[in-house]
Design an enzyme around this catalytic site. Structure first.
Site, PDB file in Angstrom:
ATOM      1  NE  ARG A 541      -3.154   0.021   3.219  1.00  0.00           N
ATOM      2  CZ  ARG A 541      -4.108   0.497   4.037  1.00  0.00           C
ATOM      3  NH1 ARG A 541      -5.239   0.941   3.545  1.00  0.00           N
ATOM      4  NH2 ARG A 541      -3.908   0.514   5.314  1.00  0.00           N
ATOM      5  CB  SER A 605       4.630  -6.516   8.217  1.00  0.00           C
ATOM      6  OG  SER A 605       4.005  -5.298   7.986  1.00  0.00           O
ATOM      7  CG  ASP A 659       2.731  -5.670  10.785  1.00  0.00           C
ATOM      8  OD1 ASP A 659       3.580  -5.959  11.653  1.00  0.00           O
ATOM      9  OD2 ASP A 659       2.068  -6.539  10.170  1.00  0.00           O
TER      10      ASP A 659
HETATM   11  C1  BG6 Z   1      -2.664  -3.707   7.976  1.00  0.00           C
HETATM   12  C2  BG6 Z   1      -1.271  -3.205   7.971  1.00  0.00           C
HETATM   13  O1  BG6 Z   1      -3.517  -2.758   8.432  1.00  0.00           O
HETATM   14  O2  BG6 Z   1      -2.741  -4.899   8.746  1.00  0.00           O
HETATM   15  C3  BG6 Z   1      -0.357  -4.277   7.404  1.00  0.00           C
HETATM   16  O3  BG6 Z   1      -1.160  -1.977   7.308  1.00  0.00           O
HETATM   17  C4  BG6 Z   1      -0.484  -5.482   8.224  1.00  0.00           C
HETATM   18  O4  BG6 Z   1       0.954  -3.851   7.361  1.00  0.00           O
HETATM   19  C5  BG6 Z   1      -1.922  -5.903   8.230  1.00  0.00           C
HETATM   20  O5  BG6 Z   1       0.373  -6.498   7.814  1.00  0.00           O
HETATM   21  C6  BG6 Z   1      -2.162  -7.167   8.948  1.00  0.00           C
HETATM   22  O6  BG6 Z   1      -3.310  -7.679   8.466  1.00  0.00           O
HETATM   23  P1  BG6 Z   1      -3.438  -8.848   7.406  1.00  0.00           P
HETATM   24  O7  BG6 Z   1      -4.698  -9.488   7.811  1.00  0.00           O
HETATM   25  O8  BG6 Z   1      -3.513  -8.198   6.071  1.00  0.00           O
HETATM   26  O9  BG6 Z   1      -2.239  -9.703   7.560  1.00  0.00           O
HETATM   27  C1  GLC Z   2       5.012 -11.953  10.984  1.00  0.00           C
HETATM   28  C2  GLC Z   2       6.196 -11.018  10.928  1.00  0.00           C
HETATM   29  C3  GLC Z   2       6.002  -9.872  11.850  1.00  0.00           C
HETATM   30  C4  GLC Z   2       4.702  -9.201  11.600  1.00  0.00           C
HETATM   31  C5  GLC Z   2       3.583 -10.203  11.682  1.00  0.00           C
HETATM   32  C6  GLC Z   2       2.241  -9.584  11.401  1.00  0.00           C
HETATM   33  O1  GLC Z   2       4.993 -12.528  12.214  1.00  0.00           O
HETATM   34  O2  GLC Z   2       7.339 -11.730  11.246  1.00  0.00           O
HETATM   35  O3  GLC Z   2       7.041  -8.950  11.708  1.00  0.00           O
HETATM   36  O4  GLC Z   2       4.497  -8.188  12.523  1.00  0.00           O
HETATM   37  O5  GLC Z   2       3.821 -11.233  10.783  1.00  0.00           O
HETATM   38  O6  GLC Z   2       2.154  -9.076  10.128  1.00  0.00           O
END
Ligand code: BG6
Ligand code: GLC
Ligand code: BG6
Ligand code: GLC
Length: 937
Positions: A541, A605, A659
């Site tokens: 994003r 993340s 994240d």
């Molecule tokens: C989002 C974050 O809101 O949530 C992402 O911006 C994050 O970075 C995510 O990884 C986690 O949610 P999902 O369900 O998409 O893994």
């Molecule tokens: C995985 C990643 C971690 C992240 C999480 C949620 O565990 O290793 O860094 O915060 O996923 O997205």
């Protein structure tokens, strides 16, 4: 010629035809076809009322779901004991069902004994009645030399209205016929029976199914005739059941397939629906009965009342001088003196009139020939009305079935039992004829249940036994996902130990506890325009955020989502970062800001070792990413290099954040108590504000930086005072990588781990996050299917396909608002063809797996909040967790169970979960704003 006519005219005038006299007297009982059609229509309306959820409770025709979903198919087998209570005879039986193949049905052998039930027991205490039943059962076992040690499955025919929530449960709604034992109304009679069996002792009996006699009759006849979908009793009482489409049965979940409904039609008219057809004799019969005002239809039809109706008519006609020259005997005044057997005898083809005379003489009457003809005719009118009413009811049921099938001509079989139908010489023929007249387009076959209802009850029980054993095996499989409080406490303790170990430099910890170099949550003074980039899962994003000082609600956001193709996720690092740079370039074009050189925050993340806010070395990929040449490299540098390679825009990357950290910051912007960030999505992770003094590894790093820079002591003290806390990205998904969760890991989890891109790593994450839960579910389903417990044992390609169950499907399947049919259609979309029972099991598997995930995260969260509380030396901590991720936000139960578990596991903390509105990108932008502010100072 004329003279002869005249004589005969005088003769008839003087001596009236006795049947005409009766016809006139009982004209209200003689129902024409129009009236029968009218009654039939009224009954249909009552059926509708009974089937609907809103009106069922008040309906006089109860339409009780029986949980019998199919008629016999020949696959039933086993040896059963059976009890048959509620008709004119109480029986104990042994039934052996041999399995047949396909349409060739198996065979059934039966051995039975009739036991009497004294009136005192029928009208006494309920427990005593059932104790007698249990004792008779034991007597039967002894007499037939059936082992007392062995466990015997038992089928229970109980011919009274019961509200059933399963085959082996049923609360008695009310007694009918000649029973009114005390203390059983509203009780589960299966349980009462079990208790009596236990009290009697010395037997090992498993009561597997309870069925109404109508249902058992339908099943008995269905064994020989596949078209038998209606069961009818015209005996002591009267009632009918039929196979209804489940979509019409509001009281049972699920829309697919059919279920047998016990109409309890005896109650038709209890709300006055038949008042214009009720005669004074019906009123008298009702008033003198066990249950006045109840079972009005039954009292016009069934064996328990027919004789009495005849007696009351004869008595009345005698009293008004129309019989026996107005003479009445004492015997005729006594209730019950004319029985249904008498009615049948009076209507016997050749001997009927003689029988009538004998019966009347037995009642101390001296009937003339005409009296005998008249009384016989009374019998005929009463029993004819009975069969006519049954025909009207049956016509309504058959019409309903016909509508359901949308067929012009229906071919159907009605299984019938009961003393009236079996012993009354004219009854069956009359009934068949009227039904056929009322429904000329239906081909109705009537089959007498020769072997009583126990054969059918045993067939239902055989199916129940198969279901019970399936249930048992499914429960056993799912039990490995159930965690006790003790186990959850252990998980909490292990998480805590992992957090502590990770903060130290020495020794390796499965939980990495990565310093984020974020020292503050936002204070609301942040302002300006920032770019946020967010790489976390399958999407990337890009976002433009405009903060306005003190105006948290007015933050402006513009964003665009870019998918990352699998070949890029798993290609080379350069390709991945070139792709990201290209997406940013596109976004800046889209926003018309290509030349702005905006300050940017990068949410990345994955676990990164940071030495400053704007550097982050990827420790290892997680969540299915495996682009080469990234691990061990600074991801900020890689992005900068990629942007340089493009050379079409510039970016000032000021911060790289996980994240969890972005989410915490984003939520803290709204709620200053937010000092924890949590992700429950594709992956799972938590960050929180830790005391700097506890972070041994940063202390060392900081010392080194100080030395390098040679900062004066005063400034250092000031900086230290502002840096008392730092956000730590725990990377808690790694818990268990050292084997500490092996005691709760199931073979299904092991398989998921082995088939992942990072076997042996992120064990906690693989038990708890969206990317893996579906796979765990799939492995359980595979196992259940291989054990023939699901999808008829058919292992399909779809079931063998990895990752078919994404989190969104789990969330949909587990939604309580979804009917079973909708679950089935989701499964169908996924290529899994199953029936309603399969859908129930799939939902249970999903529930067990997601529940465990939520509980584990709750236990982990309890460790984190207790640590923060202890850090601060508090007895009580109020704290907010900023949370994001599809599992948390979309799953119907995850968040509730998570909160509940955290509450129970950390009773000294009050934890509020605040869902992040804008994702972690906004948080990354906030961090960038803070960093820039600090740099400007
Ligand atoms: C989002 C974050 O809101 O949530 C992402 O911006 C994050 O970075 C995510 O990884 C986690 O949610 P999902 O369900 O998409 O893994
Ligand atoms: C995985 C990643 C971690 C992240 C999480 C949620 O565990 O290793 O860094 O915060 O996923 O997205
Ligand atoms: C029998 C069944 O065949 O029919 C009984 O086994 C049932 O359970 C009965 O109640 C109905 O007939 P009656 O005339 O005995 O009430
Ligand atoms: C009574 C009972 C019903 C039973 C019928 C025939 O009407 O209420 O459950 O089926 O008698 O025995």
């Amino acid at each position: 010629m004329f003279a002869v006519h005249l004589v005969s005219f005088f003769f008839t005038k003087l001596k009236e035809d006795p049947t005409k006299k009766v016809d006139r007297f009982l004209h209200a009982m003689r129902l024409h076809d129009d009236q029968l059609s009218d009654i039939s229509a009224r009954f249909q309306a009552e059926m509708k009322k009974g089937l609907s959820e809103e009106s069922n409770a008040a309906a006089s025709v109860r339409m009780l779901p029986t949980h019998v979903r199919s008629t016999p198919d020949g696959s039933e087998k086993g040896q059963f004991l059976a009890l048959d209570l509620g008709g004119s005879k109480f029986k104990v039986l042994q039934v052996k069902v041999r399995e047949g193949m396909g349409i060739r049905k198996g065979g059934v052998e039966m051995d039975e004994k009739i036991y009497s039930i004294p009136k005192e027991l029928r009208n006494g205490r309920g427990t005593e009645l059932f104790d007698h039943v249990a004792e008779s059962l034991k007597d039967f076992l002894l007499e037939k030399n059936i082992s007392l040690e062995k466990k015997h499955p038992l089928a229970f025919t109980f011919s009274f209205p019961c509200e059933q929530s399963a085959l082996n449960q049923g609360s008695l709604i009310s007694w009918s016929k000649n029973y009114r034992a005390r203390g059983l109304k509203g009780k589960d009679v299966v349980q009462v029976l079990r208790e009596s069996i236990d009290r009697t002792g010395g037997m090992d009996i498993e009561v597997l199914a309870m069925v109404n006699d109508t249902v058992a009759t339908m099943m008995t006849c269905g064994f020989d005739d596949q078209n038998c979908e209606v069961g009818l009793i015209i005996g002591t009482g009267t009632n009918a059941c039929y196979m209804e489409e489940l979509r019409h049965v509001d009281l049972v979940e699920g829309d697919e397939g059919r279920m047998c409904v016990n109409t309890e039609w005896g109650g038709f008219g209890d709300d006055g629906a038949l008042s214009d057809y009720i005669t004074e004799f019906d009123r008298d019969v009702d008033a003198a009965s066990n249950n006045p005002g109840k079972q009005i239809f039954e009292k016009m039809i069934s064996g328990m009342y027919l004789g009495e109706l005849v007696r009351l008519v004869v008595l009345k006609m005698a009293k008004v001088g129309k019989l026996f020259d107005g003479r009445v005997s004492d015997a005729l005044r006594i209730k019950g003196k004319i029985s249904t057997a008498h009615v049948a005898a009076m209507e016997e083809y050749k001997t009927g009139l003689t029988n009538t005379r004998n019966i009347l003489e037995e009642l101390d009457l001296t009937p003339s020939e005409d009296d005998c003809i008249a009384v016989q005719h009374i019998s005929t009118i009463v029993s004819f009305r009975s069969s006519n009413l049954v025909a009207a009811g049956l016509a309504a049921i058959l019409t309903q079935i016909k509508k359901n099938r949308n067929q012009r001509d229906l071919r159907i079989t009605v299984g019938v039992d009961g003393t009236v139908y079996k012993t009354h010489p004219q009854y069956p023929k009359r009934l068949h004829k009227v039904v056929r007249r009322l429904l000329p387009e239906c081909h109705v076959r009537f089959v007498l249940s020769e072997s009583g209802s126990s054969k059918g009850a045993a067939l239902v029980t055989a199916v129940a036994q198969r279901l019970a054993s399936r249930r048992h095996q499914v429960d056993e499989t799912l039990s490995s996902f159930r965690l006790s409080q003790e186990q959850l406490k252990l998980v909490k303790a292990r998480m805590r130990a992992g957090l502590e170990a990770g903060l130290k430099t020495k020794g390796h910890s499965a939980i990495k506890m990565l310093p984020s170099f974020v020292y503050h949550t936002p204070d609301g003074t942040e302002h300006g325009k920032y770019l946020a980039l967010d790489l976390g899962g399958t999407n990337f994003r890009a976002m433009l955020v405009n903060f306005r000082k003190g105006l948290q609600q007015n933050t402006r956001l513009y964003h665009k989502i870019y998918t990352i193709p699998l070949e890029i996720m798993q290609g080379t690092g350069e390709e991945l970062f070139d792709h990201l740079a290209q997406c940013v370039s596109d976004f800046l074009d889209y926003m018309g800001m290509k030349n702005a050189r905006l300050p940017a925050g990068f949410t990345f993340s994955f676990p990164c070792e940071q030495t400053a806010i704007d550097t982050g070395t990827l420790v290892s990929w997680t969540k299915g990413f495996k682009a080469t040449d990234c691990e061990g490299h600074d991801v900020v540098n890689m992005l900068r290099e990629a942007i340089k390679r493009r050379n079409d825009f510039e970016l000032d990357i000021a911060a790289v954040v996980n994240d969890t950290v972005g989410t915490m910051m984003s939520c803290a912007y709204e709620d200053p108590q937010c000092e924890i960030g949590m992700i429950a999505g594709t992956g799972t992770n938590v960050c929180y504000m830790e005391e700097v003094k506890n972070i041994e590894k940063t202390e060392q790093k900081k010392e080194k930086t100080d030395e390098d820079k040679g900062t004066p002591d005063e400034e250092q003290d000031k900086a230290d005072a502002e840096m008392l806390k730092m956000c730590i990205n725990t990377e808690w998904g790694g818990l268990g990588d050292d084997g500490s969760l092996d005691d709760i890991i199931t073979p299904y989890d092991t398989e998921v781990d082995q088939n992942s891109v990072n076997p042996g790593k992120q064990r906690f994450e693989k038990l708890t996050s969206g990317m893996y839960l579906g796979e765990v579910v799939r492995h359980v389903l595979l196992d259940l299917t291989r054990g023939s417990l699901l999808f008829r044992g058919h292992v399909t390609e779809a079931l063998k396909t990895r990752d078919i169950f994404q989190t969104k499907y789990l969330s949909q399947i587990e939604s309580d608002r979804l009917a079973l049919l909708q679950i089935r259609s989701i499964l169908q979309q996924l290529g899994l063809e199953g029936n309603c029972d399969d859908s129930i099991i799939v939902k249970e598997v999903c529930g067990a797996v997601s529940r465990r995930a939520a509980q584990l995260c709750g236990a982990g969260m309890a460790a984190v909040v207790d640590k923060i509380r202890e850090n601060r030396g508090l007895d009580h901590l109020d704290i907010t967790v900023g949370v994001d991720g599809a599992l948390y936000k979309l799953h119907p139960h995850f968040s509730g169970i998570l909160k509940e578990t955290a509450k129970v596991m950390a009773p000294q903390c009050n934890v509020t979960f605040l869902p992040s509105e804008e994702g972690s990108g906004k948080g990354a932008a906030l961090i960038t704003a803070v960093v820039r502010k600090m740099q400007e100072m």
